[in-house]
Design an enzyme around this catalytic site. Structure first.
Site, mmCIF file in Angstrom:
data_model
loop_
_atom_site.group_PDB
_atom_site.id
_atom_site.type_symbol
_atom_site.label_atom_id
_atom_site.label_comp_id
_atom_site.label_asym_id
_atom_site.label_seq_id
_atom_site.Cartn_x
_atom_site.Cartn_y
_atom_site.Cartn_z
ATOM 1 C CB SER A 259 6.744 -4.727 0.182
ATOM 2 O OG SER A 259 6.094 -5.707 0.917
ATOM 3 C CG HIS A 401 3.637 -3.604 4.412
ATOM 4 N ND1 HIS A 401 4.935 -3.981 4.625
ATOM 5 C CD2 HIS A 401 3.346 -3.980 3.142
ATOM 6 C CE1 HIS A 401 5.413 -4.570 3.546
ATOM 7 N NE2 HIS A 401 4.466 -4.574 2.621
HETATM 8 C C1 GCU Z 1 3.254 -10.212 1.206
HETATM 9 C C2 GCU Z 1 4.491 -11.037 1.437
HETATM 10 C C3 GCU Z 1 5.669 -10.171 1.834
HETATM 11 C C4 GCU Z 1 5.851 -9.055 0.853
HETATM 12 C C5 GCU Z 1 4.556 -8.306 0.678
HETATM 13 C C6 GCU Z 1 4.583 -7.215 -0.408
HETATM 14 O O1 GCU Z 1 2.806 -9.677 2.414
HETATM 15 O O2 GCU Z 1 4.195 -11.995 2.415
HETATM 16 O O3 GCU Z 1 6.857 -10.941 1.878
HETATM 17 O O4 GCU Z 1 6.884 -8.209 1.254
HETATM 18 O O5 GCU Z 1 3.540 -9.200 0.291
HETATM 19 O O6 GCU Z 1 5.382 -7.280 -1.307
HETATM 20 O O7 GCU Z 1 3.729 -6.340 -0.348
#
Ligand code: GCU
Length: 419
Positions: A259, A401
């Site tokens: 992420s 995710h």
């Molecule tokens: C949020 C953000 C993302 C990121 C994520 C994370 O969802 O919008 O860009 O990758 O956090 O780091 O878990």
């Protein structure tokens, strides 16, 4: 105009403008609404001349793209501080029932030792070393990556540096993301540090974390580094330490991240060619995903929600992705010819899995310049069918995710092949 007419006009304005507004502000998850775009060509120089060989790529074009990402997206990443030094703070040669040796290493950024991070690392025992390693930043603290009771909880000094809103979570909260024993049994060392050691993840005008060490006396500009650059810088400092640890082969270190920390791993791999392999897990917008697709999270959205992640120049492209002088496939191209793995999750539409894959395709011509096979098919790849082409790896895990054992097993196989 009387009040009634004004109210009516206001209502009409809301009625006629709201849908348009909602469309530009809302998140697009509809493939048919992806705007048409042309990606910048990684193999055409700023002066319009084509790049026809590795030498011109390495000497001319690669530095141009790296510079564009530093100036327009992430901000410039400084080098090694003069006073960088290390101390092994704790060692346990019998971690995980004797499987590994655990070390906690203080990586101090200044002579006074007021600015530092604590690297947690495990090296497999009973493996002929020096061993290859994985290094990545963690979200919640070293103690949250494992149930190993020897791993230190954050100290009072660390908590003070993390700021008043930081909540200490119990040990092992993120353990499913860190399958240490699997990684170690496959013969790899693993090292990680907490993001907040390098820069707490909130916008305070860059007063905390590592920024002030470098920013002092140099007024910040639109090209100054944000938090992602700071974390990437921290990954390079972890590698500085690994270069001094005889148990690890620092020429075989894979940098990875999930992420926001996947965005960080890609940028670290681009800036620091010492990383021998780069792995991006669900990195999304500002990571592997193409900005011009405006699918899921957009440049405008990320810059608004996380104003501290990128440099100020990146905000110029809020809603104007076509004006960007680069797109994220060129970030991936900066990793070439090193092995690169991009992974997505099927339900992680916010991170635009298709855009992450197309980015890999877009980086292909640079890998091809080195003579490697690449992903060329622009159709979306199937879920749960990992693939390796040349020095590129890709999969879409079924699910949400996250970074899970399914992802890790693919990365370990990829590392077995290339590290
Ligand atoms: C949020 C953000 C993302 C990121 C994520 C994370 O969802 O919008 O860009 O990758 O956090 O780091 O878990």
């Amino acid at each position: 105009m009387n009040t009634k007419t004004l109210t009516l006009l206001a209502a009409l304005a809301m009625f006629s403008f709201a849908p348009v507004h909602a469309q530009t502000q809302g998140t697009n998850y509809d493939e048919s609404k992806v705007p048409s775009y042309t990606l910048p060509d990684p193999l055409v120089r700023n002066n319009g001349r084509p790049v026809k060989n590795v030498r011109t790529w390495e000497k001319k074009r690669r530095p141009e793209i790296l510079d564009l990402f530093a100036r327009e997206v992430y901000g410039h990443v400084p080098g090694k501080p003069a006073d960088l030094h290390f101390k092994v703070l704790k060692e346990n040669p019998k971690a995980f029932g004797g499987l590994a040796t655990m070390r906690e290493v203080g990586i101090y950024f200044n002579a006074q030792e007021t600015n530092y991070m604590v690297l947690l690392m495990y090296v497999p025992n009973n493996v002929k070393g020096p061993v290859p390693a994985f290094v990545g930043v963690n979200f919640k603290g070293n103690h949250a990556t494992t149930d190993d009771p020897e791993v230190s909880m954050p100290t009072a000094d660390q908590l003070r540096r993390y700021g008043p809103d930081f909540q200490v979570e119990p040990r092992n909260t993120a353990g499913d993301r860190w399958p240490f024993e699997t990684i170690l049994s496959r013969g790899y060392a693993i090292a990680t540090f907490h993001r907040a050691d390098v820069d707490p993840d909130f916008h305070d005008g860059f007063k905390n974390g590592v920024h002030p060490l470098f920013d002092a006396g140099n007024p910040r500009t639109a090209e100054s580094w944000g938090t992602i650059s700071a974390w990437a810088w921290g990954l390079s400092r972890a590698l500085d330490y690994l270069e001094t640890d005889p148990a690890v082969d620092a020429k075989r270190v894979a940098v990875f991240g999930h992420s926001r920390l996947g965005k960080t791993a890609l940028w670290a791999g681009a800036v620091d060619p010492r990383f021998a392999m780069v792995i991006s897990n669900d990195s999304g917008c500002g990571g592997a995903a193409l900005s011009r697709r405006c699918f899921g999270e957009t440049v405008g959205r990320i810059n608004t929600t996380f104003p501290h992640w990128f440099c100020d120049n990146f905000k110029k492209y809020n809603g104007k992705e076509n004006d960007l002088p680069v797109d994220q496939h060129e970030l991936l191209a900066l990793i070439a010819p090193r092995p690169l793995y991009v992974a997505s999750a099927s339900e992680d539409q916010w991170a635009d899995p298709y855009g992450e894959y197309l980015s890999l395709v877009g980086a292909g011509p640079v890998y091809a310049l080195y003579g490697f096979e690449t992903f060329t098919d622009t159709a979306m790849r199937p879920v749960a069918v990992p693939a390796v082409k040349g020095r590129m790896g890709h999969h879409i895990r079924q699910g949400k995710h996250n970074i899970l054992i399914y992802d890790w097993l693919r990365y370990l196989d990829f590392a077995d092949k290339f590290l």
